[in-house]
Write an enzyme that holds these catalytic residues in place. Structure first.
Site, PDB file in Angstrom:
ATOM      1  N   HIS A 104      67.555  -1.609  43.292  1.00  0.00           N
ATOM      2  CA  HIS A 104      66.699  -2.350  44.225  1.00  0.00           C
ATOM      3  C   HIS A 104      65.366  -2.628  43.554  1.00  0.00           C
ATOM      4  O   HIS A 104      64.828  -1.781  42.831  1.00  0.00           O
ATOM      5  CB  HIS A 104      66.459  -1.531  45.495  1.00  0.00           C
ATOM      6  CG  HIS A 104      65.255  -1.966  46.278  1.00  0.00           C
ATOM      7  ND1 HIS A 104      64.052  -1.280  46.221  1.00  0.00           N
ATOM      8  CD2 HIS A 104      65.054  -3.014  47.105  1.00  0.00           C
ATOM      9  CE1 HIS A 104      63.171  -1.886  47.000  1.00  0.00           C
ATOM     10  NE2 HIS A 104      63.749  -2.943  47.542  1.00  0.00           N
ATOM     11  N   ASN A 106      61.541  -4.860  44.474  1.00  0.00           N
ATOM     12  CA  ASN A 106      60.765  -5.707  45.370  1.00  0.00           C
ATOM     13  C   ASN A 106      59.373  -5.877  44.786  1.00  0.00           C
ATOM     14  O   ASN A 106      58.750  -4.895  44.353  1.00  0.00           O
ATOM     15  CB  ASN A 106      60.686  -5.058  46.763  1.00  0.00           C
ATOM     16  CG  ASN A 106      59.767  -5.803  47.703  1.00  0.00           C
ATOM     17  OD1 ASN A 106      58.569  -5.544  47.756  1.00  0.00           O
ATOM     18  ND2 ASN A 106      60.328  -6.734  48.446  1.00  0.00           N
ATOM     19  N   HIS A 176      66.776  12.875  57.379  1.00  0.00           N
ATOM     20  CA  HIS A 176      67.816  13.530  58.175  1.00  0.00           C
ATOM     21  C   HIS A 176      68.942  14.080  57.310  1.00  0.00           C
ATOM     22  O   HIS A 176      69.799  14.814  57.799  1.00  0.00           O
ATOM     23  CB  HIS A 176      68.361  12.581  59.244  1.00  0.00           C
ATOM     24  CG  HIS A 176      68.999  11.335  58.700  1.00  0.00           C
ATOM     25  ND1 HIS A 176      68.272  10.195  58.421  1.00  0.00           N
ATOM     26  CD2 HIS A 176      70.280  11.048  58.386  1.00  0.00           C
ATOM     27  CE1 HIS A 176      69.082   9.256  57.973  1.00  0.00           C
ATOM     28  NE2 HIS A 176      70.319   9.750  57.938  1.00  0.00           N
TER      29      HIS A 176
END
Length: 304
Positions: A104, A106, A176
């Site tokens: 990824h 950006n 989580h």
């Protein structure tokens, strides 16, 4: 002062360069382009590559949007002004090979033009980053990735890599699950001109990060694309993709910004993998490569 039009034009040029290089790396698939307009102002160029020799699904998206910030985003960004302009490139590549990592990147620019004509302090900044999500952590590849990013950062400021690596560890963390999304990389936001760096310096840094994508990722692809893999390894790939999905839908700020500002939903959710699996209460076999990978999905690992 560098104009927002110049920033957007240079980002589009980087998008073109990356798409051409990824097509050459894959050797089969080509990008499909969709031009879109945003209701409220601006638009973008969505480019998607699918079903290639090595790239199962990927996107290299450019956008330049403007308009009025919703109240929720004003609160999230801690700004008072209404009008905004944002431009950037967002990339996610999902390979079809479990030994080739997800990547990824950006790079983005944000400003609130009305702030230049009011009593408010000017609001403008650069943000971005690049991070790697291997399905299996190969330590030599992880070192190459981080050393390459450090070399780019060190060209601009001595502590960029250290600061932005810690930021990435904290940002790309699946709370989580108590694990990082991958092996991190660098992440930065609200980078502005100061005594050490001008706007031109920061813009050049942003572009250098963008142009580091191809030499870094093509090296990692070519190191691993010829390796044989098993059905079990592919099933593990699908499970790791589910963690990627969880992070993007629950925590990713870019996803939230796109949805809150009425962005194009297909472009926003381009980052999701084509196939993922959620295996109930999966436990890695002791001593397996899967267990080793899980042990390395932690904050604070020094790869350089």
């Amino acid at each position: 002062m560098i104009s927002k039009e110049q920033i957007a034009a240079d980002y589009q040029e980087i998008q073109d360069e990356i798409c051409a290089a990824l097509e050459a790396t894959d050797g089969k698939a080509v990008f499909e382009q969709e031009l879109w307009d945003r209701e409220g102002g601006g638009g973008g160029r969505t480019r998607v590559i699918q079903n290639g020799n090595i790239f199962e699904k990927g996107g290299v998206n450019f956008s330049a949007v403007h308009g009025t910030l919703p109240h929720t985003m004003k609160k999230a960004l801690n700004v008072e002004q209404d009008d905004f302009f944002a431009t950037g490139i967002s990339i996610v590549i999902h390979p079809n090979h479990p030994l080739v990592p997800i990547i990824h990147m950006n790079i983005r620019y944000f400003e609130m033009p009305s702030s230049f004509n009011t009593n408010h302090s000017p609001v403008r900044w650069f943000g971005g980053g690049i991070d790697l999500t291997p399905h299996y952590v190969v330590e030599d590849d992880a070192r190459f990735f981080h050393e390459s990013l450090k070399a780019v950062c060190d060209q601009f400021y001595h502590d960029f890599y250290h600061r932005f690596k810690i930021w990435a560890d904290d940002y790309f963390f699946i709370k989580h699950r108590d694990e990082t999304r991958g092996i991190g990389g660098i992440f930065y936001d609200r980078l502005t001109a100061n005594d050490d760096m001008s706007w031109t310096d920061i813009f050049e840094f942003s572009k250098a990060i963008g142009r580091s994508f191809i030499p870094i990722y093509t090296e990692l692809v070519n190191r691993n694309r010829g390796k044989k893999f098993t059905e079990q390894q592919q099933l593990w790939q699908y499970q790791r993709r589910s963690r990627y999905t969880e992070f993007n839908l629950v925590y990713d700020a870019g996803t939230r910004f796109g949805l809150e500002t009425n962005g194009r939903i297909e472009s926003i959710l381009m980052s999701l993998p084509p196939t993922a699996k959620w295996v109930y209460n999966y436990q890695a076999e002791p001593g397996s490569e899967e267990e080793k990978t899980l042990s390395l999905l932690k904050k604070g690992i020094n790869w350089v």
